[in-house]
Each structure stands twice: as C-alpha cells, then as structure tokens.
Design a protein around this motif. Structure first.
Motif, mmCIF file in Angstrom:
data_model
loop_
_atom_site.group_PDB
_atom_site.id
_atom_site.type_symbol
_atom_site.label_atom_id
_atom_site.label_comp_id
_atom_site.label_asym_id
_atom_site.label_seq_id
_atom_site.Cartn_x
_atom_site.Cartn_y
_atom_site.Cartn_z
ATOM 1 N N HIS A 219 -31.246 -11.559 14.246
ATOM 2 C CA HIS A 219 -32.677 -11.615 14.572
ATOM 3 C C HIS A 219 -33.259 -10.241 14.279
ATOM 4 N N GLN B 47 -34.136 -20.589 12.667
ATOM 5 C CA GLN B 47 -35.101 -20.886 13.726
ATOM 6 C C GLN B 47 -36.298 -19.940 13.637
ATOM 7 N N THR B 48 -37.487 -20.522 13.567
ATOM 8 C CA THR B 48 -38.705 -19.711 13.458
ATOM 9 C C THR B 48 -39.197 -19.280 14.835
ATOM 10 N N THR B 49 -39.887 -18.145 14.896
ATOM 11 C CA THR B 49 -40.410 -17.606 16.155
ATOM 12 C C THR B 49 -41.849 -17.145 15.968
ATOM 13 N N LYS B 50 -42.526 -16.894 17.078
ATOM 14 C CA LYS B 50 -43.926 -16.459 17.032
ATOM 15 C C LYS B 50 -44.081 -15.074 16.419
ATOM 16 N N LYS C 84 -33.030 -15.635 24.913
ATOM 17 C CA LYS C 84 -34.323 -15.107 25.342
ATOM 18 C C LYS C 84 -34.197 -13.710 25.966
ATOM 19 N N PHE D 70 -33.951 -25.583 21.317
ATOM 20 C CA PHE D 70 -35.237 -25.001 20.909
ATOM 21 C C PHE D 70 -36.345 -25.985 21.249
ATOM 22 N N TYR E 292 -34.517 -16.469 13.704
ATOM 23 C CA TYR E 292 -33.128 -16.391 14.173
ATOM 24 C C TYR E 292 -32.268 -17.106 13.124
ATOM 25 N N SER F 156 -34.004 -20.967 22.598
ATOM 26 C CA SER F 156 -33.771 -20.396 23.937
ATOM 27 C C SER F 156 -32.292 -20.208 24.240
ATOM 28 N N ASP G 196 -38.804 -21.353 18.406
ATOM 29 C CA ASP G 196 -38.590 -20.564 19.628
ATOM 30 C C ASP G 196 -37.275 -20.932 20.317
#
Length: 997
Positions: A319, A289-292, A367, A339, A297, A351, A349
C-alpha cells in the motif's frame, strides 16, 4: 403384570432415567483438521471451510456455526457461494458438485445438501474433458460456469444441475475469434480462472493456463477481446470499475490489462515482479483494492525469491510505500479480503485480510497502523503446541474469572481492537448457565485457559512455565523483529509453533482450585510447580524442594532424561499465575498423578516410582513413599528406552503361545501318526475360534502377576476427611492407587489455622489394600453417611455444598480397570462390587462423579459415575449401588488417542480430541446441553419464479422423524422448479390446455 417384568425392571426408574440421561455430540471446538478449501459470502458475511475428509463448516458471528458432511468423504477442492443467496456449491476431488442450502426449520437454521451432480462427457471421451478446474456462480443466480482441463466451459442450470449444452463455450469457438498467428489449439487447454465483469453480467473473463485471456460476450456468444500473456497464468482479478483487470503468473509477476470498448488489441499497462529480478515462486492469487486516497492495496500470495525464500508460506500486502510479507508457519490454503460490498460504493476500501493456513486462521486488520492481527473468537489453533493433557473446571466464581480475563487482556495488547469482521447470522442460543474453564497443557511447557462455557472455545489466558527453567531459547527473543533494510520485509504471524525447545517442559497434569486461586502444574521431567494468581507483574525467587522417591531403595539407577536446570536468583513473571515453589521429583520421571487440597495447603504427586506429599504453605516435604516392585526395571529406563522392552514383551508373548500350543498337543497327541495329530490340532483351533466368536461376552478376571512391569506406577491420588483409624474420629487422609492394584491410605495431622506455620504436617500410613486381580486402580472415592461423594475442598466454606454427613458410616469406592468395589470404613471390608470386565469385556479408562439434573423438575438431581471404557463406550453407573444405568457408544475403539484425551465435566458433559486440533464436545445430560443454535436472516430475493426466503437453520448433527417429510417437500419443490424451466414440458402443458379448450 409384575410376572412379565424383567428382574430389576422398574418403570418409575426407567422414566426417571429418560429425564436424566441423553447422549448428544453437540459441537466441535478448535481448528478443522486438514482444511482444503475456503469460501466467503460478502452478502451473508459468512465464511466456509472445507476439509480433506469431506466436512464443510460455516462460520459467522461468534456462536453462528453450521456443519455438513459429504457422504463421499472426499476432499473439498473449492467452495463458492451463490450471489445474494443462502446457497453454496462445493467441488470435490472426485469431480462431483454439491449444492448446499441454509434452510429454516424450527425457528433456527440448518445446512442441508440439496443436490449432487457429476459432469459427464460424451462416450469415449477422456476424463480431462470434464475435469472441473474453475467454477463461476453467475450473478443471475441461475447458472454455474464450469471450466475444465480440456478447455471447454460448460453451463449448468441451478438448482437442478441440468447441463445447458447449447451454451457450452468450446475451445474451437474461442479460437475462431482469435488471429491464427497468435494462438493454437493448445492455448485453450485447461481453464485456470473464470471471472464475471463487475459492471456487465453479460461478459466473463476466461483465463487459460498457457497465458491466453479472453473477454467473452455471453449474449452474442463471441470473444470481444483477447489478451496474450507471455507466462503461465495462475489467476485473474477484476478492478472494481471494470476498466482493468490483473493477471498473476507462474514466474512471480503480475500484469495490469486495460479493457477498452473499441476493437483495438489491448496491450498490458504494466508488468511487475515484486520480488525480482531473481527467479521467484508463482503468485497464485491476487487482489487489487481501490481506496479513497488513490493508493491501491495490492495483496497477493507467493512471489518470493525461490533460492532464499522458496520454503516460506507468505502473503504480501503493498500500500504505497508500505510493504509487508506476512510469513506463516504452515502452508497457506487460501485467503480473501473483506471490503465494501455495496454495489453503489465507488471504492473497495478493504478492512481485513483473512488467511486460512493449514494449521490456523489468521485475520489481519488493514485499517489500523502496522496491520496488526485480530484475536479470533473461534477456530482457535488448539495444537499451536501439541496438547499433552487437559483439565476442566465447572462453575468458576466471578472474581476468579475476571482476574484471569484481566491477566489475558494484558497479554493481548499487540492484537487489534477491531471487532470480528466475519459477523453474519445471529446467535439465538440461550446464554451459558455458568462459567466453565478448559485448561490444556502443551508440549512447550504452556497451559492455556479456554472459555468453555458456550459454543465458542475462546482463549482467555496463556501461562508459560519456561521462565523457571534454563533452556536453549531465551524467552525474551522476538522472532518478529526485522532490520530496517531487510528485504523481503517478512513478518511472522500466527500462533502455530509445533516445535518445543525441550520435550521435558511438556505439561502432564494440571489441577486448579477455583476457590483459592491455587494452581498445580506437573511436567515430563518430574517438575511440580505450585502457583498463585497475582494481578500485577512481579519479580521473585522460586523456592526449590527435592523429593527423592527412591531414598529407601538400593541398587536402582535411573537411565532416563535428566531434570531441568532452574534459574538462579529472582525471575520476572507477568501478571497472572506465578510460581512460588518448585518440587523436583527424583528420579525425574513423568508425573503421572496430581492432587491439590487448598484448604489444607497440601499437594500430592505421583510418578512411576512412588508418590509424595508437599506442604506448600511451609514449603517442606511431608513424606515420600516408594511403590517400586523389585522387577520394575522398566520404570527406571525412561520413555526413550521402551522400544527394547516392547520387543522383549512381544517375544515373550509369542513364546508363551508357542509353549501352550506344544503342551496341549502333547496332552492330546500321545498316540497316532503326525497327520492325525495335525488334523486334530487344526480342528481344535477352528472349534476354539468359533467358540470364541459365538460365546457370550463373559470372562474370568485373572489375577495379574506381581512381576508385571510398572506395578508401582501411581495412577490416582485423592484427599478425603474420613474415618480411617476408628469409627469415632475422622481425620484428613491421602489415598493413592497404583498400576499393580494396590491402594495406600495415609492419616494426616494438619495443625489448626492459628498454629499452621509453627507445627509441621505429619503423615502415617494407616492402610494398604491389595486387590486380588491386581488391575490398575484408576479412581478412588469416599462416600459420606448419606452415600454422597465428599465435597471439594473449600466448597462447603463458600456455601456451595452441604456439609458432609459425619454421623453415618463412610464407604470407600475403589475403581480399577476391571471392576468397581465398595468397602466399609474404617474396617475396609468388602461390601459390594461390579465386575465390569467379566460382564462387558472392557476396561475402565476414565471415571468421574457427575451430577445429573432432571429436565422435568429443578428439585431432583443425583450423583452418578460417568465411565469411559477402552471400547470407546460411556457408561453411567449409579451410586452407591453400582447399577449400570445406560450405555452410549461415543468414540471409535481404534481411536486410542481420543479415548486417552477424554475429560468429563462435573455436570455430565465431556471433551475428547477427534484430531490434534479439534475437541468434540458431548453431553450425557438432558439438562446441560451446549450446542449451536443460530439463524441467518437475509432479504427476500426473487429471480424468475424462484424465491428464497429468509431464515436458515443449524443442524446440530441430529435428525428427527419429521425430516423425511421435509426432504420430500423440498425435492418436490425442486422438481417443480426444474419442470417449469424445461421448454418441452411447458410446450406440452400449453398444447394440452389448448386441446382442452
């Protein structure tokens, strides 16, 4: 017309019964038994769970529940939602596929099975040729891709389930595009995973079990790229932008693969063994999972070192520098990540992590710092410790309700404050008319308080009795604490813990007074705890008292377990219900009955040896009464010695049968040879058998022997303010009923409030009633001068009930397993009886007084008896005339544990365990009905000529006469859709139109 009416048939009463009584099984509370599959729709925000018995359950926002059941009762292996639709597909272990839809009906939504289909191979082909192993619903919503054990990928049209044979992807077609030195025929066996390209719906990723991965072009029907893994493949996952994908493998590793637009052979970017270098378990599923912030993740199931942690059920979250392996106490079935589902979003992102384990559902907040668990509003793990008893309290006062919630909120501080993330659908059921509590006692000495007001059974508060006693485990031990350098970084999550420190802690009886806040809890080792509600933590000494139920008997010796050892000195208790006195029965046998009168400050308790009365205000024992019969040796052996007794009783039963046969043969066979006697005996047995099968169900109630074991077992206790000595003065009284059909009545002298602490409560035996048939007494009830059951303690003081009529004569109702009998008071002369066993051939297992209101008018209600029998039937019997009103089949007679677990409510509802983890809720009343009613609203989506409109409906598992027409219209629409997509049919229609022109 009166001549043609049946005796006792009253048309007015029949109409009234229709307004009062109606049987419905409404909702299943708790966690599904033996879950086997999990699915999630980001579009609908609904979760689906399938079970081994073929059930499928959908959950969304609290109160949004749907249930369906496959006719085959086969295990649900996979669940897949059709993208952007109110439809899902299930795969069963018999290789059948089923299409389910959420349809609108009557302003709500319901789950309906529309189609079923089994993939068939050519004649003579092995079963593996069509054994489905992977399912991919395509984003076009028109087709399913089905991967099989043979390596073939079949394309099936939706919703007709027509196989599009010209689009089948065969292993031969795949191998044509791959260099021979890299692959052979066996490389394309068993399709392990199918994944659609997130940016290009014309490309799918095919993963084969032996490690070969192929990117397939659906438009040109060819392989674009192939990827060769060195290990057995378990699963695949695309990154959001489609530039890379992840493969996970049997050796506990995962690999990143780039996907380029040119024809170069891709090489793996990185191969990682998270818990290496030692041999590890397989990673069966993975998310990237990509994040800002740029740090992804990485979430995967399994991968732990085999030697040290091969028995753990774990899901790891990585992470950046944060890494935790969540450790579950039961096997992980499946999991998914919630997500961002917005196609325009650049990042995933994530959650929440949602994990379906074999015994519970766990949701982790990704989160918040530390990744805490989220408290679930439904799917509670009722059996986190085995349920041993239950107690229902209706119409809880608001003040008590708020105090219980406050105590529970202090226990839940370690939970995340995140709103429940699975929030699809809208609950449109009316608000519950009142606040109801269901209390469950457990094997580990805990009592759990559940909000049973509505569709969701929600945990409010957990009470533990363990702190009062000395056990092997310290309650302050924290199983989750880890050393800083411990590897792998395991963290135990979930509440399921089936192991008890000591079986003697088990809770057997619960009684809560909703007006005073007093709670009585009794256990397996003869312990009776009196508790009161305190809003603050407190430290105090728990007073002890002992009740010797064998004090007047000689020659008896207890052979069962010892009593629990208690803690000396002050004990610290959390806010909530705190014990202030412990009454220990001697011998420490299981407490079999319990009654509490909070106005008189008295608690009564019974075991297999007798019963006692305790004044919990003065903290002194009032009296004890031994009910043992001289032959009750079994009552002194304890629960662990019953196997020998069972063998002995079976042996005696067979001997009696043998003796009766021999004696009957002697009477019949005085002359004649042996063969004639044998023939006569065989004919007699056959005739007797036929007579048994064909005779109407009427039998004589035979008196039981006083020497039967457990006659002193106290089954029921009851407090009443009634006329016991004479008809001019009423007084407090205690009634007790035993397994041997004996009823004891004691007059009580309770001092007035101003002298309550100065003078002792006195008791004197006033009556002893012995039922002729000696059947166990399961219920005692006193009716006032208006033939109304006496109100609960403090009910009149709180203006919630009329004062009982003390002018007219009172009546005593004694309910045994075999009959109902009304006596006049105070003379105790028989007035009326209903022989249930003689007429129905069944025995009473549970009985309670329930209030039934009319659905037509608020002005009429009546009190009746709700009765559960050993056959699983529920009967409603009128008061005070004991007339059978109606009978409903409810529980299978083979389901002994379900019958034993049943509990009725005060307003004609009930609960019983259909599995160790699920309560079935039912209603006998037309007025009080708690059932799911919800709707799922979705935007209208059009694809080709196929339109799905918003709105779907919950089937409360009842069919109506109009359903047949709905099914016919639905099948007609589906047939029309299938025909309009068939090219041959379209050509014929076109040629017909041209010919007509």
């Amino acid at each position: 017309m009166r001549r043609f009416l049946r005796p006792g048939h009253d048309p007015v009463r029949e109409r009234l019964k229709r307004d009062l009584f109606q049987f419905n099984k409404t909702v299943e509370h708790g966690f599904p038994h033996q879950p086997s599959a999990l699915g999630y729709s980001p579009f609908l925000r609904l979760m689906a769970i399938g079970t081994r018995s073929g059930a499928i359950k959908l959950y969304g926002a609290p109160g949004v529940e749907f249930m369906g059941l496959h006719e085959e009762n086969n295990t649900v292996m996979q669940i897949h939602f059709i993208p952007d639709q109110c439809q899902l597909v299930t795969l069963l272990d018999d290789n059948s596929l089923h299409l389910w839809s959420l349809k609108q009906h009557g302003g709500a939504s319901e789950l309906l099975e529309e189609h079923r289909f089994t993939l068939k191979g050519p004649p003579g082909s092995p079963p593996s040729a069509t054994q489905v192993t992977a399912v991919l619903p395509h984003s076009s919503r028109e087709v399913l891709y089905l991967g099989t054990e043979s390596g073939n990928i079949f394309v099936v049209e939706l919703p007709s389930f027509r196989v599009l044979e010209d689009r089948t992807i065969t292993p031969e077609a795949v191998l044509q595009r791959i260099p021979e030195d890299n692959c052979n025929r066996r490389s394309c066996e068993l399709v392990e995973a199918l994944r659609e390209h997130p940016k290009n719906p014309d490309q799918i990723l095919i993963g084969y079990s032996r490690g070969l991965i192929v990117l397939w072009d659906l438009q040109n029907n060819k392989a674009m790229h192939h990827f060769l893994g060195s290990q057995q493949l378990e699963n695949l996952y695309w990154q959001r932008d489609g530039s890379k994908f992840i493969s996970c493998h049997y050796d506990g590793s995962y690999t990143q693969w780039p996907v380029s637009s040119d024809n170069r052979q891709p090489e793996p970017l990185e191969n990682t063994v998270p818990y290496g270098p030692f041999p590890c378990k397989a990673i069966s599923k993975i998310y990237w999972q990509t994040t800002k912030n740029g740090l992804p993740y990485i979430i995967f199931q399994g991968g732990m070192p085999r030697a040290s942690y091969g028995d753990r059920h774990s899901i790891s979250v990585i992470h950046g520098s944060q890494q935790t392996a969540f450790d579950f106490t039961s096997r992980v079935i499946d999991f998914f990540i919630i997500f961002s589902s917005d196609p325009a979003a650049e990042f995933d992102d994530p959650s929440a992590l949602v994990v379906l384990a074999e015994e519970e559902l766990v949701v982790i907040d990704l989160k918040s710092a530390g990744w805490p668990a989220v408290h679930p509003p439904y799917l509670a793990s009722l059996h986190c410790s085995a349920i041993t008893c239950s107690h229902h309290v209706s119409n809880i006062p608001l003040k008590l309700w708020e105090r219980i919630i406050s105590a529970g909120s202090k226990q839940n501080i370690h939970y995340s404050s995140m709103p429940w993330p699975i929030d699809g659908g809208t609950n449109i059921a009316p608000d519950p008319p009142q606040r109801d509590l269901l209390l469950t006692g457990h094997e580990d000495g805990t009592v759990r308080f559940w909000d049973a007001s509505g569709v969701c059974l929600h945990l409010l508060y957990k009470l533990s009795t363990v702190r009062v006693f000395l056990t092997d485990a310290d309650p302050n031990d924290n199983m989750n604490t880890l050393g800083e350098d411990e590897w792998p970084p395991l963290r135990k999550v979930g509440t399921f813990d089936p192991y008890s420190d000591d079986p003697r802690l088990g809770i057997q009886k619960i009684y809560l007074c909703k007006y005073s806040g007093y709670l009585a809890v009794a256990g397996t080792a003869g312990q009776v705890l009196m508790m009161e509600l305190n809003d603050e933590d407190a430290e105090h000494v728990v007073d002890h008292a002992e009740a010797d139920l064998l004090q007047d008997q000689e020659g008896y010796r207890w052979k069962g377990h010892e009593k629990l050892k208690t803690r000396d000195g002050p004990v610290r208790f959390e806010a909530g219900f705190q014990p202030f006195v412990l009454v220990q029965c001697q011998p420490p046998a299981v407490v079999t009955s319990l009654a509490l009168h909070s106005e008189w400050k008295l608690v009564a308790f019974g075991t297999s040896h007798g019963f006692g009365l305790f004044d919990h205000q003065q903290k002194r024992l009032v009296f004890v009464k031994c009910t043992l019969h001289p032959s009750d040796q079994l009552a002194l052996e304890g629960p662990l010695s019953r196997v020998k007794s069972l063998k002995k009783s079976l042996r005696q039963s067979f001997r009696r049968i043998r003796r009766s046969r021999v004696s009957s043969r002697k009477r019949r066979g005085g002359s004649g040879n042996a063969s004639e006697v044998q023939e006569a005996n065989a004919k007699f047995d056959q005739d007797a058998l036929q007579e048994m099968e064909l005779a109407p169900v009427q039998r004589k109630i035979e008196a039981r022997s006083a020497e039967d074991s457990f006659t002193g077992f106290v089954r029921t206790l009851y407090f009443a303010d009634t006329f016991l000595r004479d008809s001019s003065r009423h007084c407090p009284s205690l009634w007790a009923g035993t397994n041997g059909g004996t009823v004891y009545a004691f007059c009580l002298r309770v001092p007035p409030a101003e002298r309550r602490m100065d003078e002792p409560v006195r008791a004197e035996q006033a009556k002893e009633i012995q039922l002729m048939h000696r059947a166990p007494v399961v219920g005692i009830l006193v009716l006032d001068g208006r033939s109304t059951p006496l109100p609960e303690p403090l009910e009149v003081a709180h203006d919630l009930s009329k004062s009982p009529d003390m002018q007219g004569s009172h009546q005593l109702l004694v309910v045994s397993e075999e009959q109902f009998k009304v006596f006049t008071l105070p003379k105790v002369s028989s007035k009326l009886k209903l022989k249930l066993t003689a007429l129905e051939g069944c025995r009473v297992r549970k009985v309670t007084v329930a209030n039934f209101g009319s659905c037509k008018t608020d002005d009429y209600s009546e009190n009746d008896l709700a009765v559960l029998t050993n056959l699983g039937d529920i009967q409603i019997i009128s008061l005070p005339f004991l007339k059978l009103q109606i009978r409903y089949p409810c529980i299978r007679k083979e389901d002994v544990s379900g019958i034993a677990s049943c509990v009725f409510t005060k307003y004609g509802q009930g609960f019983y365990l259909i599995s160790p983890s699920e309560f079935e809720r039912f209603s006998l009343s037309t007025k009080w009905l708690v059932e799911p009613r919800c709707i799922v609203d979705v935007p209208e989506v059009t694809s080709n000529n196929h339109v799905h409109k918003s709105g779907t409906e919950n089937a409360a598992r009842k069919s109506s006469p109009g359903d047949c027409g709905e099914d016919e219209r639905k099948s007609g629409r589906l047939m029309e859709h299938a025909l309009l997509n068939d090219e041959k049919v379209l050509k014929e229609i076109q040629s017909t139109l041209e010919g007509g022109r």
